[in-house]
Design a protein around this motif. Sequence first.
Motif, PDB file in Angstrom:
ATOM      1  N   SER A  20    -121.630  29.617 -46.123  1.00  0.00           N
ATOM      2  CA  SER A  20    -122.718  29.198 -45.252  1.00  0.00           C
ATOM      3  C   SER A  20    -123.910  30.132 -45.430  1.00  0.00           C
ATOM      4  O   SER A  20    -123.768  31.231 -45.963  1.00  0.00           O
ATOM      5  N   TRP A  22    -126.877  32.192 -43.317  1.00  0.00           N
ATOM      6  CA  TRP A  22    -127.236  32.686 -41.990  1.00  0.00           C
ATOM      7  C   TRP A  22    -128.241  33.802 -42.139  1.00  0.00           C
ATOM      8  O   TRP A  22    -127.979  34.807 -42.809  1.00  0.00           O
ATOM      9  N   GLN A  23    -129.421  33.646 -41.549  1.00  0.00           N
ATOM     10  CA  GLN A  23    -130.487  34.639 -41.554  1.00  0.00           C
ATOM     11  C   GLN A  23    -130.727  35.256 -42.932  1.00  0.00           C
ATOM     12  O   GLN A  23    -130.605  36.465 -43.128  1.00  0.00           O
ATOM     13  N   ASP A  61    -120.281  29.720 -38.421  1.00  0.00           N
ATOM     14  CA  ASP A  61    -121.319  29.005 -37.679  1.00  0.00           C
ATOM     15  C   ASP A  61    -122.672  29.467 -38.216  1.00  0.00           C
ATOM     16  O   ASP A  61    -123.071  30.612 -37.999  1.00  0.00           O
ATOM     17  N   SER A  63    -125.630  28.767 -37.311  1.00  0.00           N
ATOM     18  CA  SER A  63    -126.695  28.979 -36.340  1.00  0.00           C
ATOM     19  C   SER A  63    -126.690  30.393 -35.758  1.00  0.00           C
ATOM     20  O   SER A  63    -127.746  30.936 -35.445  1.00  0.00           O
ATOM     21  N   ASN A  64    -125.516  31.008 -35.595  1.00  0.00           N
ATOM     22  CA  ASN A  64    -125.470  32.323 -34.965  1.00  0.00           C
ATOM     23  C   ASN A  64    -124.647  33.359 -35.737  1.00  0.00           C
ATOM     24  O   ASN A  64    -124.524  34.496 -35.303  1.00  0.00           O
ATOM     25  N   GLN A  83    -127.967  41.108 -34.602  1.00  0.00           N
ATOM     26  CA  GLN A  83    -128.510  39.879 -35.172  1.00  0.00           C
ATOM     27  C   GLN A  83    -129.361  40.139 -36.411  1.00  0.00           C
ATOM     28  O   GLN A  83    -129.477  39.289 -37.265  1.00  0.00           O
ATOM     29  N   TRP A 108    -116.877  24.422 -36.757  1.00  0.00           N
ATOM     30  CA  TRP A 108    -117.935  24.675 -35.796  1.00  0.00           C
ATOM     31  C   TRP A 108    -118.793  23.437 -35.618  1.00  0.00           C
ATOM     32  O   TRP A 108    -119.089  22.744 -36.582  1.00  0.00           O
ATOM     33  N   SER A 110    -122.325  22.254 -32.909  1.00  0.00           N
ATOM     34  CA  SER A 110    -123.586  22.878 -32.507  1.00  0.00           C
ATOM     35  C   SER A 110    -123.394  23.638 -31.202  1.00  0.00           C
ATOM     36  O   SER A 110    -122.452  23.382 -30.445  1.00  0.00           O
ATOM     37  N   ASN A 111    -124.258  24.576 -30.943  1.00  0.00           N
ATOM     38  CA  ASN A 111    -124.279  25.329 -29.681  1.00  0.00           C
ATOM     39  C   ASN A 111    -122.977  26.036 -29.354  1.00  0.00           C
ATOM     40  O   ASN A 111    -122.527  26.021 -28.204  1.00  0.00           O
ATOM     41  N   GLU A 154    -123.389  17.121 -36.681  1.00  0.00           N
ATOM     42  CA  GLU A 154    -124.411  18.133 -36.379  1.00  0.00           C
ATOM     43  C   GLU A 154    -124.746  18.221 -34.897  1.00  0.00           C
ATOM     44  O   GLU A 154    -125.037  19.290 -34.389  1.00  0.00           O
ATOM     45  N   ASP A 155    -124.675  17.096 -34.184  1.00  0.00           N
ATOM     46  CA  ASP A 155    -124.970  17.107 -32.754  1.00  0.00           C
ATOM     47  C   ASP A 155    -123.709  17.238 -31.891  1.00  0.00           C
ATOM     48  O   ASP A 155    -123.769  17.119 -30.669  1.00  0.00           O
TER      49      ASP A 155
END
Length: 159
Positions: A20, A22-23, A61, A63-64, A83, A108, A110-111, A154-155
């Motif tokens: 994945s 990430w940042q 994940d 997103s985070n 982070q 994973w 979302s959220n 995704e949702d």
Amino acid sequence: MSLNFLPGQPNDTIQTVCQSSWQEHTLMAYCSGNNLIILSNNFSKLQTIYLESDCIAVDIDASNGHIAVAFGSAVYVYKPLHQVMRNPRWVFCTKIFHDDSKVNTISWGSNGELAVGSNYLSFWKIREEFGNFTPCLLWTKKQFKPVYRCAVSEDSQVI
């Protein structure tokens, strides 16, 4: 020309390797025996996390940056220590345990939502309040046969 050797052979399960972004880091995590090995860009090793028994599944994940790893009947969730880091490190934040059946797959949504497949298909929300992470069971259903692969839209509306 240079050669890179990675530590340990991945376990022989369906979901033992995950990749994945990430940042601005390309992350690859894989299970090798009872170790979770996390690699970054150019296959540089970031961290090895030692677990109680052989890992079955891993998922990141995007997103985070949280990493979930399943072994036995439990799922451990690790979060990035900070982070913003050039070489990120992960620390344990929570454990998910639903029943005594072996966890075969994780995914994973979302959220901070996580689908877990074993003899049950369950859907969890990882809640964070003041730095404490708590798993909250949103939905579960006993399956006729063990679940070996699941994916979340995704949702997070469809598993």
